[in-house]
Design a protein around this motif. Structure first.
Motif, PDB file in Angstrom:
ATOM      1  N   VAL A 609     -11.776  26.518 -32.044  1.00 31.21           N
ATOM      2  CA  VAL A 609     -11.481  25.720 -30.839  1.00 31.21           C
ATOM      3  C   VAL A 609     -12.768  25.200 -30.222  1.00 31.21           C
ATOM      4  O   VAL A 609     -12.882  24.014 -29.859  1.00 31.21           O
ATOM      5  CB  VAL A 609     -10.677  26.573 -29.833  1.00 31.21           C
ATOM      6  N   ILE A 610     -13.767  26.103 -30.081  1.00 27.03           N
ATOM      7  CA  ILE A 610     -15.042  25.713 -29.468  1.00 27.03           C
ATOM      8  C   ILE A 610     -15.712  24.606 -30.276  1.00 27.03           C
ATOM      9  O   ILE A 610     -16.209  23.612 -29.721  1.00 27.03           O
ATOM     10  CB  ILE A 610     -15.956  26.937 -29.326  1.00 27.03           C
ATOM     11  N   LEU A 611     -15.758  24.780 -31.602  1.00 27.11           N
ATOM     12  CA  LEU A 611     -16.421  23.778 -32.446  1.00 27.11           C
ATOM     13  C   LEU A 611     -15.706  22.427 -32.370  1.00 27.11           C
ATOM     14  O   LEU A 611     -16.348  21.374 -32.273  1.00 27.11           O
ATOM     15  CB  LEU A 611     -16.474  24.267 -33.896  1.00 27.11           C
ATOM     16  N   LEU A 612     -14.355  22.451 -32.416  1.00 27.25           N
ATOM     17  CA  LEU A 612     -13.625  21.192 -32.390  1.00 27.25           C
ATOM     18  C   LEU A 612     -13.824  20.464 -31.056  1.00 27.25           C
ATOM     19  O   LEU A 612     -14.136  19.264 -31.007  1.00 27.25           O
ATOM     20  CB  LEU A 612     -12.135  21.440 -32.639  1.00 27.25           C
ATOM     21  N   GLY A 921      -8.419  32.274 -42.115  1.00 26.68           N
ATOM     22  CA  GLY A 921      -9.545  33.199 -41.985  1.00 26.68           C
ATOM     23  C   GLY A 921      -9.393  34.384 -42.904  1.00 26.68           C
ATOM     24  O   GLY A 921     -10.118  35.373 -42.774  1.00 26.68           O
ATOM     25  N   HIS A 922      -8.418  34.357 -43.837  1.00 29.87           N
ATOM     26  CA  HIS A 922      -8.145  35.454 -44.748  1.00 29.87           C
ATOM     27  C   HIS A 922      -8.343  34.993 -46.194  1.00 29.87           C
ATOM     28  O   HIS A 922      -8.109  33.820 -46.527  1.00 29.87           O
ATOM     29  CB  HIS A 922      -6.705  35.958 -44.559  1.00 29.87           C
ATOM     30  N   PRO A 923      -8.721  35.900 -47.092  1.00 32.76           N
ATOM     31  CA  PRO A 923      -8.907  35.525 -48.495  1.00 32.76           C
ATOM     32  C   PRO A 923      -7.580  35.245 -49.172  1.00 32.76           C
ATOM     33  O   PRO A 923      -6.549  35.822 -48.814  1.00 32.76           O
ATOM     34  CB  PRO A 923      -9.579  36.780 -49.098  1.00 32.76           C
ATOM     35  N   MET A 944     -13.623  25.805 -39.157  1.00 31.92           N
ATOM     36  CA  MET A 944     -14.066  24.631 -39.904  1.00 31.92           C
ATOM     37  C   MET A 944     -14.645  23.622 -38.927  1.00 31.92           C
ATOM     38  O   MET A 944     -14.269  23.588 -37.758  1.00 31.92           O
ATOM     39  CB  MET A 944     -12.914  24.002 -40.696  1.00 31.92           C
ATOM     40  N   THR A 945     -15.519  22.808 -39.456  1.00 30.95           N
ATOM     41  CA  THR A 945     -16.129  21.779 -38.611  1.00 30.95           C
ATOM     42  C   THR A 945     -15.237  20.541 -38.632  1.00 30.95           C
ATOM     43  O   THR A 945     -14.442  20.344 -39.574  1.00 30.95           O
ATOM     44  CB  THR A 945     -17.523  21.404 -39.116  1.00 30.95           C
ATOM     45  N   PRO A 946     -15.337  19.690 -37.597  1.00 26.83           N
ATOM     46  CA  PRO A 946     -14.550  18.440 -37.618  1.00 26.83           C
ATOM     47  C   PRO A 946     -14.818  17.605 -38.855  1.00 26.83           C
ATOM     48  O   PRO A 946     -13.897  16.974 -39.385  1.00 26.83           O
ATOM     49  CB  PRO A 946     -15.005  17.721 -36.335  1.00 26.83           C
ATOM     50  N   THR A 947     -16.071  17.590 -39.311  1.00 32.64           N
ATOM     51  CA  THR A 947     -16.396  16.797 -40.506  1.00 32.64           C
ATOM     52  C   THR A 947     -15.637  17.319 -41.719  1.00 32.64           C
ATOM     53  O   THR A 947     -15.071  16.549 -42.507  1.00 32.64           O
ATOM     54  CB  THR A 947     -17.905  16.840 -40.773  1.00 32.64           C
ATOM     55  N   GLN A 948     -15.624  18.664 -41.902  1.00 39.93           N
ATOM     56  CA  GLN A 948     -14.890  19.241 -43.024  1.00 39.93           C
ATOM     57  C   GLN A 948     -13.415  18.865 -42.953  1.00 39.93           C
ATOM     58  O   GLN A 948     -12.802  18.474 -43.958  1.00 39.93           O
ATOM     59  CB  GLN A 948     -15.024  20.772 -43.010  1.00 39.93           C
ATOM     60  N   LEU A 949     -12.839  18.975 -41.762  1.00 43.00           N
ATOM     61  CA  LEU A 949     -11.416  18.711 -41.605  1.00 43.00           C
ATOM     62  C   LEU A 949     -11.093  17.245 -41.878  1.00 43.00           C
ATOM     63  O   LEU A 949     -10.165  16.917 -42.618  1.00 43.00           O
ATOM     64  CB  LEU A 949     -10.974  19.105 -40.184  1.00 43.00           C
TER      65      LEU A 949
END
Length: 964
Positions: A609-612, A921-923, A944-949
């Protein structure tokens, strides 16, 4: 005309001679008979006519005779030509005629055409140089010029066929005139077969010679009809004779046979020759030094086609040593029988069928039985053992085919008078008898009295011998004088092996330093009892832990004479304690890992949430530079927090890995180069490996992290420099084979070792080094998560890790990872660098965490997508079943009611084909191929980062548009 034959000149010569004689003689006769001149003229006329008549008759007769002779000559010539042609053309040997001036072929026969492979027309276009190897042509030309004799035996030459094969020939040539040309007629004989026969004969001769030499004996050929003997082989070495001294006839041979043996030899040979069979006879042969030597003569008779004796081929073998050995053996056997018979203790020799072959008189005297009463093992065991007979017989039967001496133990033997004796038996197999039976010798020691005497001593020492703890008595130098059976069981050394030895030469393991043993000796030499724990080594090399108490023994004068050491093996106790500690530690780690994973999962949602939102705000044009810097700081710190969470997930083995085929050797080469540039120059770094590939299925980033963590730990352990070595090797573990680390399964493993020569790890810390937040570094220089992260990464790759360390000697970490030998998943296509903005496509976001769902919806809306949302898979499925169409689905994996995986499977079962991107967040315990089968285009780890998404969304929509 250039040439005139003799027959052609004969007629004019005869005519001229006749005319000359006629003129001279007729004129003289007419002068005498007709003196009148007128009449003489008349008679001259008559004489002329008479000359013409006579000369005509003579010429006619000569011409007629010449014609007859010419016809006869022509007929003879034609017949000769016919015979020549028949002989030339049908000769089985190649023949040809060649011109001496040009060396061209003038004629060849059919045999030459067949042998050389050229047609007759091809032959007549060539010269004799064309059927020779080029290197032989100069010698040919020289020989042709040198050959002048009408008949010439040119000897052996090399010829060459049309197919270029070269073969040996023998050449004979004769000078001829052919069609008026000076020529030579040549006959060629192919020597190839003859050469091969000669070579084979030579090989046979060499083999025969080698066989004679290999026999090492004397070989002869005897021709009775010619009374000739030919000798070969080792007669000089065996008998001392030269070939001339051996003689070449039967008389010389007979003269060397011992006179007492000669009649027997002659009789054997005579019978063999009459019955047409081979013979074998032993006799004494006179040697060059005058002594006789025993030999064995074996002769083989050879007969010709008429069944007449042609020759005898034989071998005379030296058996002098054998004779002497047999004589010595007979003498030894006699002595052996006497030794058994008069031995002062019971001895029995017996065969596997039960026959008693020899028995000592002592055996009979002690038991009271007569030899006839115990002539077989069956009789002896029945009398001596009674009900125990079958058990004893089974023991005896195991002796015959064995190897080496067998201590059978002690048995109670019943004597003839009913008394019992205790005999200790030891038996040894004697191998096979001449008749093929196995045999054995049994020797008994009567220990009846000794056992009675020892009974009391046994009672006194039984307490020591029965003690569960090992007990050792040594002198003041530490040399063993006695030890109980428990010591043997503990160490593997028998009492005989330990007697006179110092324990340090038997069980010292090298695990304790000099100061440890110095303290021990100072304690016991001062008269005090030493107690402590030691790590010792058994005879088989295995280590064990013993709890030991060493007590000094004093004499009456108060001097120390001995030491008594009581040892208790506490290895299992230590291992049990270690296992319990390890179990408790694993329980603690599991609990901590579960707690950490749960916290990390929630924390990842927060970070996402923070990163987005931080990156969404960063796109605002209303922020001043200070606010933009503050947002950048928030984003950076969030990423650092995400990396810390990643370490926690690695430790808890719940991280999301992106595994690909990875060659460790290629990676290590690059990492070593990087470390050589970054680590201090005082640290020597090298890579050791064999030429091979070392492919595993791994997450590249995590393996790099593992290598770097271990390398930086080694750097910190090498403050003054030293050596850091990486090594790679293959390890094949078979079923039942000992494994390097507990829990490893049979199979093919890649071993990665990281070794340093640094300060080592304190033994007190070794059991805790893989626990989180445990560190040997100073405060502020380490989080304590490095090795726990390494262990988690290795475990999540299906691998194992072990560590060995010594203080001030260094540390080695051994990592074992499964080798990749099976077919791997298809490679992942890199995401295209597409724009993050959409074109109004409809996306469905499924996320149970409201804050993260809102952040995703806001971000996707800002990127110009139409966004729908659902709290779990069940709600999303209902929405889609109701007819809502979407271009792409973004779904969490773990959700209440219905998780992402179940949602994807159900979606495909319903025939809905919208692509899916998982965020988790799980394998995942699924391969990329399995995910693609469910329509999953990508898996993004939280946060995940916005760029990755955005790039993942663009790639998935692009693939869908392309129909992939």
């Amino acid at each position: 005309m250039k040439y005139f034959s003799t027959e052609t000149l004969r007629i004019p010569l005869i005519y001229a001679l006749f005319g000359l004689v006629w003129i001279l003689v007729s004129d003289q006769v007419l002068l005498i008979l007709v003196p009148d001149v007128d009449a003489l003229v008349q008679w001259q006329t008559y004489k002329g006519w008479l000359y013409v008549t006579l000369s005509t008759l003579i010429i006619f007769w000569l011409v007629t005779r010449f014609d007859q002779q010419s016809k006869a000559a022509k007929a003879a010539l034609a017949d000769s030509e016919k015979r020549y042609r028949l002989l030339f053309n049908n000769n089985p040997l190649p023949m040809w005629v060649y011109d001496l001036e040009t060396l061209s072929f003038l004629e060849v026969n059919d045999a030459a055409v067949a042998e050389y492979g050229y047609s007759r027309a091809e032959f007549l276009k060539q010269t004799i140089k064309d059927i020779r190897p080029s290197e032989d042509v100069p010698l040919l030309v020289e020989d042709v010029l040198r050959t002048t004799a009408p008949l010439n035996f040119a000897g052996e030459w090399r010829h060459q066929r049309k197919n270029d094969t070269v073969f040996p020939v023998e050449i004979v040539s004769h000078a001829v005139v052919y069609n008026g040309r000076s020529s030579r007629l040549v006959v060629a004989k192919d020597l190839s077969v003859q050469k091969r026969i000669e070579i084979e004969k030579n090989k046979i001769f060499q083999r025969n010679q080698a066989l004679v030499e290999a026999l090492g004996e004397i070989v002869y050929e005897w021709f009775p009809e010619e009374n000739v003997v030919r000798w070969e082989g080792q007669y000089e070495r065996i008998l001392g004779y030269s070939l001339a001294q051996m003689g070449s006839d039967a008389e010389s041979w007979n003269a060397k046979i011992h006179p007492d043996d000669l009649p027997v030899v002659n009789r054997v040979i005579e019978v063999a020759l009459v019955q047409k069979q081979d013979w074998s006879v032993e006799y004494r042969f006179l040697q060059a030094d005058g002594s006789y030597r025993w030999v064995l003569d074996r002769g083989v008779t050879i007969y010709d086609d008429q069944d007449d004796l042609e020759k005898v081929i034989g071998v005379i073998m030296d058996i002098q040593t054998l004779k002497q050995t047999l004589a010595a053996l007979q003498s030894s056997e006699e002595r052996f029988r006497k030794a058994i018979e008069f031995a002062p203790f019971p001895i029995l020799i017996h065969a596997e069928d039960g026959e008693v072959l020899a028995i000592s008189q002592t055996w009979l005297d002690i038991t009271g039985y007569a030899q006839e009463e115990i002539s077989t093992i069956d009789k002896w065991t029945q009398l001596a053992y009674g009900p125990e007979k079958n058990r004893v017989v089974a023991t005896i039967e195991r002796l015959y085919g064995g190897e080496g001496r067998v201590d059978e133990g002690e048995f109670r033997v019943t004597c003839k008078d009913g008394s019992e004796r205790i005999w200790a038996f030891g038996s040894t197999p004697l191998g096979r008898l001449p008749d093929g039976r196995y045999s054995a010798i049994s020797i008994a020691v009567d220990v009846t009295e000794r056992r009675e005497a020892e009974k009391q001593l046994h009672l006194q020492s039984s307490a020591l011998n029965a003690a569960a703890n090992g007990i050792v008595v040594t002198d003041t130098q530490g040399n063993v004088e006695w030890a109980n059976p428990a010591f043997t069981e503990l160490t593997g050394y028998t009492l005989s092996e330990a007697l006179g030895k110092n324990p340090r030469d038997l069980v010292k393991s090298g695990e304790h330093d000099r100061a440890f043993f110095q303290d021990l000796w100072e304690t016991i030499l001062s008269g005090n009892v030493w107690r402590g724990e030691l790590v010792n080594k058994r005879k088989d090399g295995t280590l064990y832990v013993e709890e030991e108490a060493i007590t000094p023994v004093f004499n009456e004068a108060g001097e120390i004479t001995h030491f008594i050491a009581i040892k208790q093996d506490i290895t299992r106790r230590k291992e049990a304690e270690k296992e319990r500690e390890q179990f408790h530690r694993q329980e603690r780690l599991a609990a901590l890992g579960q707690l950490a994973a749960g916290i990390a999962h929630d924390f990842n949602n927060l970070m996402a949430v923070i990163l987005l939102y931080s990156q969404l705000l960063a796109r605002s044009t209303q922020l001043n530079p200070k606010e933009q810097n503050q947002l950048a700081t928030i984003s950076q710190q969030a990423k650092r927090a995400a990396r810390l969470i990643e370490q926690i997930l690695d430790f808890s083995r719940r991280a999301v890995f992106e595994k690909r085929p990875l060659d460790l050797l290629v990676l290590l080469k690059e990492e070593v180069k990087l470390l050589q540039r970054t680590l201090p120059e005082s640290i020597e770094i090298d890579l050791v490996h064999e030429a091979s590939n070392y492919v595993i299925l791994a997450d590249l980033t995590r393996i790099e992290q593992t290598i770097m963590n271990l390398a930086f730990n080694a750097r910190d352990a090498l403050p003054n420099g030293g050596r850091l070595q990486f090594s790679l090797s293959h390890r094949q573990i078979e079923a039942g084979q000992a494994v390097p680390v507990a829990g490893m399964k049979p199979g093919h493993w890649i071993a990665l070792s990281v070794m340093d020569t640094g300060t080592g790890i304190d033994p007190n810390v070794m059991n805790h080094i893989f626990e989180p937040f445990v560190t040997t570094k100073e405060p502020g220089k380490g989080t304590g998560l490095g090795l726990s992260q390494v262990q988690g990464i290795v475990a999540q790759h299906g691998g194992f890790i072990d560590v060995r360390s010594r203080i001030n000697e260094g540390t080695t970490f051994d990592i074992f990872l499964p080798a990749l030998l099976t077919e791997v998943d298809e490679p992942v296509t890199p995401l295209p660098q597409t724009a993050v903005s959409g074109q109004g496509q409809r996306l469905l976001v499924i996320e149970d965490e409201p804050a993260l769902r809102s952040a995703l919806v806001d971000s996707l809306t800002l990127w110009r997508y139409e966004v729908l949302e659902a709290a779990n898979g069940e709600d999303a499925l209902a929405m889609l079943q109701a007819g809502t169409a979407v271009d792409l689905i973004i779904s969490d994996m773990i959700m209440p009611k219905m998780g992402g995986l179940t949602f994807a499977q159900t979606l495909r079962e319903l025939g809905l084909t919208a692509p899916i991107i998982f965020i988790t967040g799980h394998p995942l315990n699924m391969s990329r191929r399995q995910l693609r089968a469910l329509g999953v285009t990508n898996v993004l780890p939280k946060p995940m980062t916005p760029t990755q998404l955005s790039e993942s969304i663009a790639a998935a929509l692009s693939q869908t548009a392309a129909g992939e």
